[in-house]
Design an enzyme around this catalytic site. Sequence first.
Site, short mmCIF file in Angstrom:
data_model
loop_
_atom_site.label_atom_id
_atom_site.label_comp_id
_atom_site.label_asym_id
_atom_site.label_seq_id
_atom_site.Cartn_x
_atom_site.Cartn_y
_atom_site.Cartn_z
N ASP A 1 -47.51 10.81 27.16
CA ASP A 1 -49.00 11.09 26.90
C ASP A 1 -50.10 10.28 27.29
O ASP A 1 -51.27 10.14 26.65
CB ASP A 1 -49.47 11.49 25.30
CG ASP A 1 -48.24 12.67 24.93
OD1 ASP A 1 -48.27 13.87 25.54
OD2 ASP A 1 -47.45 12.48 24.13
N GLY B 1 -50.84 12.83 34.36
CA GLY B 1 -51.44 14.09 35.40
C GLY B 1 -52.71 13.57 35.60
O GLY B 1 -53.04 13.65 37.12
N HIS C 1 -48.87 17.67 31.18
CA HIS C 1 -50.01 16.52 31.98
C HIS C 1 -51.18 17.45 32.37
O HIS C 1 -51.27 18.16 33.15
CB HIS C 1 -49.26 16.13 33.38
CG HIS C 1 -47.93 15.25 33.16
ND1 HIS C 1 -46.95 14.79 34.30
CD2 HIS C 1 -47.15 15.07 31.99
CE1 HIS C 1 -46.14 14.51 33.62
NE2 HIS C 1 -46.24 14.53 32.18
N THR D 1 -35.34 10.94 24.38
CA THR D 1 -35.40 12.22 25.31
C THR D 1 -34.07 12.36 26.27
O THR D 1 -33.47 11.24 26.19
CB THR D 1 -36.30 12.31 26.41
OG1 THR D 1 -35.97 13.54 27.03
CG2 THR D 1 -36.17 11.07 27.06
N ARG E 1 -49.69 10.54 16.76
CA ARG E 1 -50.07 9.54 15.90
C ARG E 1 -50.67 8.35 16.95
O ARG E 1 -50.46 8.10 18.17
CB ARG E 1 -48.61 8.89 15.36
CG ARG E 1 -48.07 9.91 14.40
CD ARG E 1 -46.60 9.69 14.49
NE ARG E 1 -45.93 8.43 13.83
CZ ARG E 1 -45.16 7.64 14.07
NH1 ARG E 1 -43.85 8.42 14.73
NH2 ARG E 1 -44.62 6.59 13.76
#
Length: 419
Positions: free
Chosen positions: A13, A17, A43, A238, A302
Amino acid sequence: MNHVMVVDLGYGDAGKGTVVDALCATRPVHTVVRFNGGAQAAHNVVLRDGRQHTFAQFGAGTFRPGVRTHLARHVVVDPLALAAEADHLTAVGVPDALDRLTVDSEALLATPYHRAANRARETARGADRHGSCGLGVGEAVAYGLAHPDEAPRVADCREPAVLRRRLAALRDRLTAELGPLDAPPVDDSLPAYAAFADRVAIVDRSWLAGALRAGTCVFEGAQGVLLDEWHGFHPYTTWSTTTFANAETLLAEAGMAGTAQRLGVLRVTTTRHGPGPLVTEDPALPFTDPRNPTNPWQGRFRFGHFDAVAHRYALAVAGGVDGLALTHLDLAGPRLRMCRRYVGVDRLDSGPPGDLERQAALTGRLMRARPVLESAPGDWVAAVEEALGVPVLLTSRGPTAEEKEGPLVNAFCRGRAPA
């Protein structure tokens, strides 16, 4: 060719993108190569005319005319989600996204059965959730590792009988393990996969080698290095290699090892979606992110102060970068501070990949760690360069390509009209 690899050096994040879009706006780009992750990517790209799209599987350069997307074999492909994404791109003025798409035949498929199993497992964890996008990407990877010769792959979409058999076996195995799944019957799914095979160019490994020689390619990573399957903070990670490793493998296979610039992306705020370590988290920071809302699978988005300790660790395990893209500088202010060390800890030691017990122990340390916060730097770019020992080559003070500056962009191309 001046190929570029774009990797997030945080928890995701950070703005990959918008950085990829800016790169595609400032130079002729042949193809954006997605090299990890799957449809869980988000993205966001905003054009100066107000159009926007959240890129999940298509490359974030797709707004730019002629820029192709290639989904390499390391990507978990979800044809059903891809069709919905193409529909939205058409609605915002990009009707030819599928015409500019190629997909490696070896890539794993994410199916409704993977998605249902993913959600069932995460729900069963209750308060001990690991954090998930709930789209079945990790489930598809796990199944592919356990059943490499039977896992559904992109090539199977051209062979309905093969795909039917593999989907039925997948459904039966997961149902036996988890109970009834919230997913449609196999035969109801087959037409969508057949339509995907008829509409999209499914290619073998050799296609990418040709693209790399035909023009500049931008390799667009998903998620962040601090979530890496081997180097991230287990179990809040992940099922994907989020470093440059997959991109480097693809370049080496094409005989072009070492030809791409390594660009790491960072926010001035260190953020993460969902549970897990975020040592510099500060609920008092006055930030929100409307594109990262709280949801049932990832949880809360967060915010923390800039965590140079964690980002130095990411640089080490990723093998270093040639430069940084520093985003969200519009948020920099007197309340946002920098952390160069934790109480009693100046740096995190990286180890060989594969030792998840070691990573879990590191996670335990981080959950107990406390940051040492410095005052807000007067010059964030200079402070980040000094803290990490890497030059900042691109800065971003807003979501559009026109709000990017630095050696990787130039005035002529920044002024070029969007698609």
